[in-house]
Design an enzyme around this catalytic site. Structure first.
Site, short mmCIF file in Angstrom:
data_model
loop_
_atom_site.label_atom_id
_atom_site.label_comp_id
_atom_site.label_asym_id
_atom_site.label_seq_id
_atom_site.Cartn_x
_atom_site.Cartn_y
_atom_site.Cartn_z
N CYS A 382 1.07 -1.23 -0.21
CA CYS A 382 -0.01 -0.01 0.23
C CYS A 382 0.77 0.60 -0.02
CB CYS A 382 -0.58 -0.09 1.75
SG CYS A 382 -2.51 1.20 0.70
N HIS A 508 -3.84 -5.07 0.42
CA HIS A 508 -3.34 -5.79 1.18
C HIS A 508 -2.90 -7.31 0.69
CE1 HIS A 508 -2.84 -2.33 3.79
NE2 HIS A 508 -3.97 -1.03 3.00
N GLU A 510 -2.35 -9.29 3.10
CA GLU A 510 -1.90 -9.59 5.12
C GLU A 510 -3.15 -10.18 4.96
OE1 GLU A 510 -0.77 -6.59 3.88
OE2 GLU A 510 -1.35 -5.12 5.22
#
Ligand code: GLN
Length: 538
Positions: A382, A508, A510
């Site tokens: 990001c 993102h 994650e």
């Protein structure tokens, strides 16, 4: 089968890990074939945590449907592999907003609007929302905060009423802390007794107690707690500190938490949960000997929870690569040309963290230049990806004053700029580009190779984007835009081919990494870091 509701409350102190206990129970029930979801009620007045500084409650998690959520939802997904949604996280702010909207619409037909019954009814409606979809056998509801807080009272009242209405289809688990007084070498049960009393005062009798402790609690002491708290002795469970949160489901299962829950909610206890894939992960975690060292460059490095999902995604990826993760936090504000070599030369890979605003940004540029020039596996997420683009523009394209309009609104080279549909947005809450969007990856790119796919879907949380006016210039100089949203053409992934691993994602990844389904791009990043480590040793 009726949906069963499990309420998880906490007492004595905060930060006991209600989220981990809820997640562990959900993990076990799911391994028994149950359809489970977990929701969290947060007693603060913010509508959602999207406007909160990470110093307040750590990372802001993002659900697939674009809700900015409490970081516990990350645990829920990592432990259950089931995506959460907006309905899985409700705050007092949302409850009140909805009640006030109803009042303005005239829905209350002239009645005086009060905490009881209107606010508690709204809480109850939200508790049942997920259960009413028919998609779940168990809805676990975690009540944020600690028993005794003024702001938790409406939630506890709603739980009391629901327990009464739902009978055997509801139960309450109370999590407390049993402190060890080292001077006296004694564990103390009194805070637990007081905490249960406080629950009883608001009309809730816990069915199960989970005791967080740093020392083994002897059977006699657990019996004593059972006796004083009106809980059956087998339902007093201890939760000692374990080396990894991913072992908590095993500790809970060893004390039959899943069986007790089934029994108390009127279901038969048959066989054992199928924990084979989970145990496989733990086995690799326990047997990993070599380490992989990753530097995380960010401005919240002193805060354990600020990059929670990144930490966990890295840990999962390291485990599936049979490595121990050695995560080194590098403070972006303290990084400069004079110390970058010293700080980063020991790293096998470097992550440039997401974020907002100026602070620490120059350290990220310094790190990126050094990593690019030394061909270190580098992953920008990001804001980290946006910094990759800016640094490349300044140093390779020769646009010395290139910037993001977030940092410098009047920059002549706005290589990162506000998205068109963001330009008219003034309100801060819930107005970013949020949630999962499609991304098409260029065949043959490292990113596509990492995913083993050319169409992926990942979650976003940003206002700024790569400025496509500069695309040709970047590509000609070697930074390729290899991921793009098919509808808007927003650039989602950049990479420098020929480098060991130099990839930035506007999204993102994650958020979607779980224990049983680790994110492919993290797996590939760690693989590249391990390969680089081996190259260095040659
Ligand atoms: N501040 C940047 C933006 O809004 C990046 C946000 C982030 O890293 N999540 O676009």
């Amino acid at each position: 089968m009726d949906t069963k509701y499990i309420f998880v409350t906490g007492g004595v102190v905060s930060s006991l890990g209600k989220g981990i206990i809820s997640s562990s129970l959900a993990c076990l029930l799911k391994a028994r074939g149950m359809r489970v979801t977990i929701q969290k009620f947060d007693p603060y007045i913010n509508i959602d945590p999207g406007t909160l500084n990470p110093y307040e409650h750590g990372e802001c998690y993002v659900t697939v449907d674009g809700h900015e959520a409490d970081l516990d939802l990350g645990h829920y997904e990592r432990f259950t592999n089931v995506p959460t949604t907006r309905a899985n996280n409700v705050t007092t702010g949302r409850i009140y907003q909805s009640v006030i909207d109803k009042e303005r619409r005239g829905d209350y037909l002239g009645k005086t609007v009060q905490i009881i019954p209107h606010v508690t009814d709204e809480i109850k409606r939200n508790v049942k929302l997920l259960g009413n979809t028919g998609n779940f056998d168990y809805v676990i509801t975690e009540i944020g905060g600690t028993v005794g807080d003024i702001e938790s009272l409406p939630y506890l009242e709603a739980v009391r009423q629901l327990r009464w209405e739902l009978g055997q289809n509801a139960l309450c688990i109370h999590l407390t802390y049993v402190p060890y007084i080292s001077a006296a070498k004694e564990l103390k049960t009194k805070p637990t007794q007081h905490s249960v009393k406080q629950l009883q005062e608001v009309g809730i009798q816990p069915d199960i107690l989970v005791l967080r402790t740093e020392h083994e609690i002897p059977v006699d002491m657990r019996k004593k707690i059972a006796q004083f708290c009106n809980v059956s002795p087998d339902a007093v469970i201890q939760s000692p500190d374990v080396p990894s949160i991913y072992k908590v489901p095993l500790t809970m299962h060893a004390q039959h938490l899943d069986e007790i829950v089934l029994r108390k909610t009127g279901l038969p206890v048959e066989g054992e949960p199928d924990m084979a894939p989970w145990l496989h992960f733990l086995d690799r975690m326990d047997h990993a000997e070599e380490t992989v060292t990753i530097g995380l460059v960010g401005k919240y490095v002193e805060l354990q929870d600020a990059y929670k999902s990144i930490n966990e995604a890295l840990f999962q990826a390291a485990t599936y690569n049979d490595r121990k993760l050695n995560l080194v936090y590098v403070h972006s504000e303290k990084l400069n040309e004079g110390n970058v070599e010293e700080k980063l030369s020991g790293m096998d890979g470097v992550i440039i963290a997401p974020g907002f605003g100026h602070r620490g940004i120059d350290g990220k540029f310094v790190a990126l230049k050094w990593c690019r020039e030394h061909d270190i596996p580098t992953f920008g997420i990001c804001l980290g990806m946006q910094c990759m683009v800016i640094e490349f523009a300044r140093d390779v394209l020769g646009l010395a004053d290139a910037n993001s309009t977030e940092m410098e609104p009047n920059t002549p080279h706005n290589v990162i700029d506000l998205m068109e549909d963001q330009k008219s947005v003034t309100a801060k809450g819930g107005t970013m580009r949020l949630g999962a969007y499609d991304c098409v990856l260029a065949p043959g790119s490292r990113a596509a190779e990492a995913y083993g796919a050319t169409e992926v879907k990942e979650r976003h949380r940003h206002r700024f984007e790569f400025n496509n006016d500069y695309r040709e210039q970047f590509e000609a100089a070697g930074m390729k835009c290899v991921g793009e949203n098919p509808d808007t053409h927003l650039v989602e992934v950049v990479e420098i081919p020929g480098h060991r691993w130099f990839i930035g994602t506007q999204y993102h990844p994650e958020y979607s990494s779980t224990v049983l389904s680790p994110n492919p791009i993290f797996l590939d990043f760690i693989k590249a870091a391990i390969a680089y480590k081996h190259d260095k040793q040659k």
